[in-house]
Design an enzyme around this catalytic site. Structure first.
Site, short mmCIF file in Angstrom:
data_model
loop_
_atom_site.label_atom_id
_atom_site.label_comp_id
_atom_site.label_asym_id
_atom_site.label_seq_id
_atom_site.Cartn_x
_atom_site.Cartn_y
_atom_site.Cartn_z
N PRO A 129 30.65 56.54 -70.59
CG PRO A 129 29.05 55.17 -69.47
CD PRO A 129 30.21 56.19 -69.31
N GLY A 132 33.58 60.44 -74.68
CA GLY A 132 34.61 59.74 -75.10
C GLY A 132 35.51 61.05 -75.83
N GLY A 340 46.49 36.21 -99.61
CA GLY A 340 45.37 35.49 -100.33
C GLY A 340 44.41 34.68 -99.26
CD GLU A 364 46.62 56.46 -75.06
OE1 GLU A 364 47.49 57.32 -75.45
OE2 GLU A 364 46.93 55.47 -74.67
CB SER A 367 41.35 59.54 -87.39
OG SER A 367 42.45 58.35 -87.14
CD GLU A 368 37.12 60.51 -87.18
OE1 GLU A 368 37.05 59.99 -88.32
OE2 GLU A 368 37.61 60.01 -86.18
#
Length: 380
Positions: A129, A132, A340, A364, A367-368
Site C-alpha cells: 500500500p 509501489g 469505428g 513492473e 513509465s516514469e
C-alpha cells in the site's frame, strides 16, 4: 554482427505460440474478460507445453531456451490474451529466474522444478500500500526467531495471487539499514497466518488473478530465505530488470494483436463504395502502427539478446518497456478508431486490448520509473 533473421528454433517457438493462442486462448477470451475469470485451464496447458519455465535449465525441468525465444512466445500469446501471458511472464521472469540464479540447490529442488514444469504457479510479492514505485519503503517485516522468521505485513497488486502455490516475498529484516536491510523469502500457500484477499476488479487484464495478500505471524523457515539477509532489495531489482523484458514483450503483443485485427477489418469494412483500407486516412494510421510496432520489437529483441549474451541489459530493458508500452497504448487507441463504432463493443476485441494496454505503462515499474533508470544510465 547484427542479424535480423530468426533461427529455425525461434520460428518454431513463434509458430507453436501462435497456434496455441489461436486454438486455446482465442475461444472464450471475451467471456473470461467480462467475467474477470482466470484462464486456469489455458494456463495449465501452457505449463504442459513448457511455456511457464522456458528459460530454466532442463536439469530443473525447464525448457533451456534463450530469452529471445521467451519474448517471441510472449508476443504471440499477448496478441490474444494478456491475462494469460502475464501469468506466464511472472512465472518465468520474476519467479523461476530469481530462484534459478540466486536460490540454493535445496530451494531449486523443492520449488523451481515444479514451477518450471508448470505443475504449480509462482507469484512475486514486492508492492505494498505504501511501497509501489518506491520499493525501498517496505512495511512488511520479517523478524528472526530461532530457526525461522516471523513475517507480518500486506502486499498489493499480486499477479497469480490466489492461483500460485509459491510466493517470493520481499520484507524488511533490519529497518536501521534502510534498503540494505531488506530480504527475500519463499512462502507457501496454506501456511498459518497467510490470507489471500479479494480479487481486484480491474479495468484491463481482467482475467489475471490479482489480489492483496496478508501475512500475520507467518513462520518462514530460515532455509527459505533467498541469499543472505539484506540481499532482498538487490534481488528484487535484478529480477525486475528481466521482468521488464517480459512486460515489454507483452505490450508489443497487445499492440501487434490490435494491429492485426485492424488490418483484417480494414480490408472487409467498406465506406463510400470501397474497403476503408483504400482510404488514405486509414492507410496512414496502419502505416504509423506498423512502424511503431516494428521499432518496439527491435528494442525488445535487443534487450533479450543482451541478456542472453551476459551483457548489462538494465538500460535496454527499461527502454524496451517504456517505448513498447507507449506503442501499445497508441496503437490500441488507433485500432478502436479504425473499427469505428464496432471498436467500442467487445465482439471485435480491440476495446479489450486497449484496456489491457494501459497496465503495461504501470506494472513492473511505471513509465516514469523507466525514465529514471534510462536517464541515470545515460548520465552516468
Amino acid at each position: 554482427m547484427m542479424n535480423f533473421q530468426l533461427t529455425e528454433e525461434h520460428l518454431a517457438v513463434q509458430e507453436a505460440a501462435r497456434e496455441f493462442a489461436q486454438m486455446e486462448l482465442l475461444p472464450g477470451v471475451i467471456d473470461r474478460d467480462s467475467e474477470a475469470r482466470f484462464p486456469a485451464e489455458q494456463v495449465k496447458k501452457m505449463g504442459e507445453l513448457g511455456f511457464l519455465g522456458m528459460m530454466v535449465d532442463p536439469s530443473y525441468h525447464g525448457g533451456g531456451m534463450d530469452t529471445l525465444s521467451y519474448v517471441i512466445a510472449m508476443e504471440e500469446l499477448s496478441k490474444i490474451d494478456a491475462s494469460a501471458s502475464v501469468a506466464m511472464s511472472v512465472n518465468n521472469s520474476l519467479v523461476c529466474w530469481g530462484l534459478e540464479k540466486y536460490g540454493t540447490e535445496a530451494q531449486k529442488e523443492k520449488y523451481l522444478k515444479p514451477l518450471a514444469s508448470g505443475e504449480i504457479l509462482g507469484a512475486f510479492c514486492l508492492s505494498e500500500p505504501e511501497a509501489g514505485s518506491d520499493a525501498t519503503s517496505q512495511r512488511t517485516e520479517a523478524v528472526l526467531d530461532g530457526d525461522h522468521y516471523i513475517l507480518n505485513g500486506t502486499k498489493n497488486w499480486i499477479t497469480n495471487g490466489s492461483s500460485a502455490s509459491v510466493y517470493l516475498v520481499i520484507a524488511q529484516t533490519d529497518h536501521s539499514k534502510g534498503h540494505k536491510g531488506i530480504s527475500a523469502f519463499i512462502v507457501e500457500k496454506g501456511w498459518d497466518g497467510f490470507v489471500i484477499g479479494k480479487k481486484e476488479d480491474k479495468m484491463g487484464i481482467r482475467g489475471s488473478d490479482t489480489h492483496s495478500l496478508m501475512f500475520t505471524d507467518v513462520k518462514v523457515p530460515v532455509e527459505n530465505r533467498i541469499g543472505e539477509e539484506g540481499f532482498g532489495f538487490n534481488f528484487a531489482m535484478e529480477t525486475l530488470n528481466g521482468g521488464r523484458i517480459g512486460i515489454a514483450a507483452q505490450a508489443l503483443g497487445i499492440a501487434a494483436g490490435a494491429y492485426e485485427f485492424s488490418l483484417a477489418y480494414s480490408k472487409e469494412r467498406k465506406a463510400f463504395g470501397k474497403p476503408i483500407s483504400q482510404h488514405q486516412a486509414i492507410q496512414f494510421k496502419l502505416a504509423d502502427m506498423a512502424t511503431q510496432i516494428e521499432a518496439a520489437r527491435l528494442l525488445v529483441y535487443k534487450a533479450a539478446v543482451l541478456k542472453d549474451q551476459g551483457e548489462d541489459y538494465a538500460h535496454a530493458s527499461a527502454m524496451a518497456k517504456l517505448y513498447a508500452s507507449e506503442v501499445a497504448m497508441n496503437v490500441t487507441i488507433e485500432a478502436v478508431q479504425i473499427h469505428g463504432g464496432y471498436g467500442y463493443v467487445k465482439e471485435y476485441h480491440v476495446e479489450r486490448l486497449m484496456r489491457d494496454a494501459k497496465i503495461t505503462q504501470i506494472y513492473e515499474g511505471t513509465s516514469e520509473i523507466q525514465k529514471i533508470v534510462i536517464s541515470r544510465s545515460i548520465l552516468r
